[in-house]
Design an enzyme around this catalytic site. Sequence first.
Site, PDB file in Angstrom:
ATOM      1  N   TYR A  12       0.828  -1.221   0.000  1.00  0.00           N
ATOM      2  CA  TYR A  12       0.000   0.000   0.000  1.00  0.00           C
ATOM      3  C   TYR A  12       0.864   1.275   0.000  1.00  0.00           C
ATOM      4  CZ  TYR A  12      -3.395   3.337   2.093  1.00  0.00           C
ATOM      5  OH  TYR A  12      -4.191   4.406   2.388  1.00  0.00           O
ATOM      6  N   ASP A  32       9.843  -7.703  -2.874  1.00  0.00           N
ATOM      7  CA  ASP A  32       8.612  -7.993  -2.128  1.00  0.00           C
ATOM      8  C   ASP A  32       8.346  -9.484  -2.243  1.00  0.00           C
ATOM      9  OD1 ASP A  32       5.922  -5.859  -1.499  1.00  0.00           O
ATOM     10  OD2 ASP A  32       5.725  -8.041  -1.296  1.00  0.00           O
ATOM     11  N   ASP A  59      11.637 -12.974   0.086  1.00  0.00           N
ATOM     12  CA  ASP A  59      11.354 -12.898   1.516  1.00  0.00           C
ATOM     13  C   ASP A  59      12.667 -12.473   2.171  1.00  0.00           C
ATOM     14  OD1 ASP A  59      11.169 -13.503   4.243  1.00  0.00           O
ATOM     15  OD2 ASP A  59       9.783 -15.169   3.897  1.00  0.00           O
ATOM     16  N   PHE A  81       9.871  -0.909   3.858  1.00  0.00           N
ATOM     17  CA  PHE A  81       8.452  -1.016   4.215  1.00  0.00           C
ATOM     18  C   PHE A  81       8.084  -2.434   4.663  1.00  0.00           C
ATOM     19  CE2 PHE A  81       8.455   2.187   0.752  1.00  0.00           C
ATOM     20  CZ  PHE A  81       7.818   3.235   1.378  1.00  0.00           C
ATOM     21  N   SER A 125       6.089   3.600  13.370  1.00  0.00           N
ATOM     22  CA  SER A 125       4.660   3.822  13.592  1.00  0.00           C
ATOM     23  C   SER A 125       4.451   4.590  14.880  1.00  0.00           C
ATOM     24  CB  SER A 125       3.989   2.452  13.703  1.00  0.00           C
ATOM     25  OG  SER A 125       2.707   2.573  14.264  1.00  0.00           O
ATOM     26  N   TYR A 150       3.406  -6.542  17.607  1.00  0.00           N
ATOM     27  CA  TYR A 150       3.673  -5.694  16.436  1.00  0.00           C
ATOM     28  C   TYR A 150       4.336  -4.384  16.868  1.00  0.00           C
ATOM     29  CZ  TYR A 150       2.527  -1.876  13.248  1.00  0.00           C
ATOM     30  OH  TYR A 150       2.588  -0.743  12.483  1.00  0.00           O
ATOM     31  N   LYS A 154       8.305  -2.659  16.251  1.00  0.00           N
ATOM     32  CA  LYS A 154       8.660  -1.314  15.756  1.00  0.00           C
ATOM     33  C   LYS A 154       9.616  -0.632  16.740  1.00  0.00           C
ATOM     34  CE  LYS A 154       6.400  -1.460  11.924  1.00  0.00           C
ATOM     35  NZ  LYS A 154       7.138  -1.594  10.659  1.00  0.00           N
ATOM     36  N   ASN A 180      -2.044   7.289  11.030  1.00  0.00           N
ATOM     37  CA  ASN A 180      -2.932   6.305  10.373  1.00  0.00           C
ATOM     38  C   ASN A 180      -3.094   6.584   8.878  1.00  0.00           C
ATOM     39  OD1 ASN A 180      -3.502   5.986  13.283  1.00  0.00           O
ATOM     40  ND2 ASN A 180      -5.094   4.607  12.573  1.00  0.00           N
TER      41      ASN A 180
HETATM   42  C1  UD1 Z   1      -2.953   0.506  14.518  1.00  0.00           C
HETATM   43  C2  UD1 Z   1      -1.667   1.137  14.989  1.00  0.00           C
HETATM   44  C3  UD1 Z   1      -0.840   1.597  13.835  1.00  0.00           C
HETATM   45  C4  UD1 Z   1      -0.638   0.481  12.869  1.00  0.00           C
HETATM   46  C5  UD1 Z   1      -1.979   0.003  12.379  1.00  0.00           C
HETATM   47  C6  UD1 Z   1      -1.725  -1.165  11.445  1.00  0.00           C
HETATM   48  C7  UD1 Z   1      -1.812   2.316  17.108  1.00  0.00           C
HETATM   49  C8  UD1 Z   1      -2.126   3.611  17.760  1.00  0.00           C
HETATM   50  N1  UD1 Z   1      -1.935   2.323  15.781  1.00  0.00           N
HETATM   51  O1  UD1 Z   1      -3.781   1.528  14.087  1.00  0.00           O
HETATM   52  O2  UD1 Z   1       0.418   2.019  14.302  1.00  0.00           O
HETATM   53  O3  UD1 Z   1       0.147   0.898  11.795  1.00  0.00           O
HETATM   54  O4  UD1 Z   1      -2.742  -0.440  13.489  1.00  0.00           O
HETATM   55  O5  UD1 Z   1      -2.790  -1.971  11.266  1.00  0.00           O
HETATM   56  O6  UD1 Z   1      -1.439   1.343  17.695  1.00  0.00           O
HETATM   57  N2  UD1 Z   1     -12.214   0.881  14.235  1.00  0.00           N
HETATM   58  C9  UD1 Z   1     -13.572   0.617  14.340  1.00  0.00           C
HETATM   59  N3  UD1 Z   1     -14.095  -0.385  13.588  1.00  0.00           N
HETATM   60  C10 UD1 Z   1     -13.330  -1.136  12.735  1.00  0.00           C
HETATM   61  C11 UD1 Z   1     -11.939  -0.853  12.628  1.00  0.00           C
HETATM   62  C12 UD1 Z   1     -11.422   0.161  13.401  1.00  0.00           C
HETATM   63  O7  UD1 Z   1     -14.292   1.274  15.091  1.00  0.00           O
HETATM   64  O8  UD1 Z   1     -13.871  -2.049  12.100  1.00  0.00           O
HETATM   65  C13 UD1 Z   1     -11.637   1.978  15.021  1.00  0.00           C
HETATM   66  C14 UD1 Z   1     -10.557   1.526  15.980  1.00  0.00           C
HETATM   67  O9  UD1 Z   1     -11.087   1.156  17.196  1.00  0.00           O
HETATM   68  C15 UD1 Z   1      -9.682   2.787  16.049  1.00  0.00           C
HETATM   69  C16 UD1 Z   1      -9.829   3.428  14.677  1.00  0.00           C
HETATM   70  O10 UD1 Z   1     -11.015   2.862  14.118  1.00  0.00           O
HETATM   71  O11 UD1 Z   1     -10.187   3.662  16.986  1.00  0.00           O
HETATM   72  C17 UD1 Z   1      -8.677   3.134  13.749  1.00  0.00           C
HETATM   73  O12 UD1 Z   1      -8.417   1.739  13.741  1.00  0.00           O
HETATM   74  P1  UD1 Z   1      -7.394   1.042  12.731  1.00  0.00           P
HETATM   75  O13 UD1 Z   1      -7.642   1.535  11.355  1.00  0.00           O
HETATM   76  O14 UD1 Z   1      -7.460  -0.418  12.983  1.00  0.00           O
HETATM   77  O15 UD1 Z   1      -5.999   1.621  13.139  1.00  0.00           O
HETATM   78  P2  UD1 Z   1      -5.268   1.680  14.572  1.00  0.00           P
HETATM   79  O16 UD1 Z   1      -5.693   0.583  15.440  1.00  0.00           O
HETATM   80  O17 UD1 Z   1      -5.387   3.084  15.074  1.00  0.00           O
END
Ligand code: UD1
Length: 338
Positions: A12, A32, A59, A81, A125, A150, A154, A180
């Site tokens: 991505y 990759d 790999d 990455f 991250s 994870y 990092k 994000n």
């Molecule tokens: C996390 C990590 C980030 C990592 C990423 C990779 C932290 C702060 N961040 O991001 O470093 O690169 O994962 O996958 O640790 N949500 C919902 N419903 C869903 C999915 C998500 O409500 O179906 C909410 C989550 O609770 C969160 C927000 O959306 O509050 C973002 O979630 P997500 O996109 O999974 O990213 P992070 O967990 O923030």
Amino acid sequence: MKKILLTGGTGYIGSHTAVELIREGFEVVIADDLSNSNIDVLDNIQEISGTRPSFVRLDLRDKKGCQALFAQHAPEAIIHFAAKKAVGESVHQPLLYYDVNLNSLLNLLEQSEKYPVKGIVFSSSCTVYGQPEILPVTELTPFQAAESPYGNTKQICEEILHDNCRSNPNLNAISLRYFNPAGAHPSALIGELPLGVPANLVPFITQTAAGIREELKVFGDDYPTPDGTAIRDYIHVVDLALAHVVAVKRLLENKQKNNYEFFNIGTGKGYSVLEVIRAFEKASGQTLAYRVVERRAGDIVQIYADTSFANSELGWKAERGLEEMMDSAWKWQLKLKK
Ligand code: UD1
């Protein structure tokens, strides 16, 4: 032409960075293993940029393969990455995460010492900060204990880079601490391609709107935030890609102040899950089916970046807003459906 090795370059963030590097006149070599991406991405990078990057299927845990990669391509700089990145999966398969994420970096560093590699840009991250006590987080905010294996990989990878830079003044490294990433290229030719059910918010939203998922589950609305849902700093993937171009140039042009540096790469603005949903609905004209459920284990309440150091020191700033992220993510989703 300066040759840059992109590990995980069909993924991505890697694919968007490949496009921006080619535009800036760099030669791009992608390594990759295609474990979480598709070879067709190369066609689309070519279609956008006019140039097809070289590609090696590898790999990075394969030491001999790494040796051959460097012998063949001898890059001037590396953007690393390639890694496993699903927080939840890392809790269930920690050894896999330590194996892939640590050994890949170690093999790259070992090879880098044998060739005149100027430096490495590392995909870090905001997870390294855990749940910070004070917001926004600056680069000096202390690391909290990692919330997941994870996140721990990092933190450890950053420590490995730091130690290695200390002992080897010829090697330079920059860790970019992504917040994000969201959105897709405006051409809708490249974007996020989650395999199976997406764990991340934005692909889950677009798949729900496209009818692939029944409804979005909002994980918790009882957080101590204005609307009760968790807050993150969403950054457009093209802005993120451009941060890599700036970081690579900084390495190649000897502009670093220290041979190990680290930067927050976000927008500085936090949005709640409900705000993201509303921005998506506005950008797409769709009404999203969602339901509030329990909090997700391991989630933090809120995090957003202080980006002033990256802005002043790198001369880089995120320019694309949440609506542009949602608009491009939706266009990408519609393209995928066809
Ligand atoms: C996390 C990590 C980030 C990592 C990423 C990779 C932290 C702060 N961040 O991001 O470093 O690169 O994962 O996958 O640790 N949500 C919902 N419903 C869903 C999915 C998500 O409500 O179906 C909410 C989550 O609770 C969160 C927000 O959306 O509050 C973002 O979630 P997500 O996109 O999974 O990213 P992070 O967990 O923030």
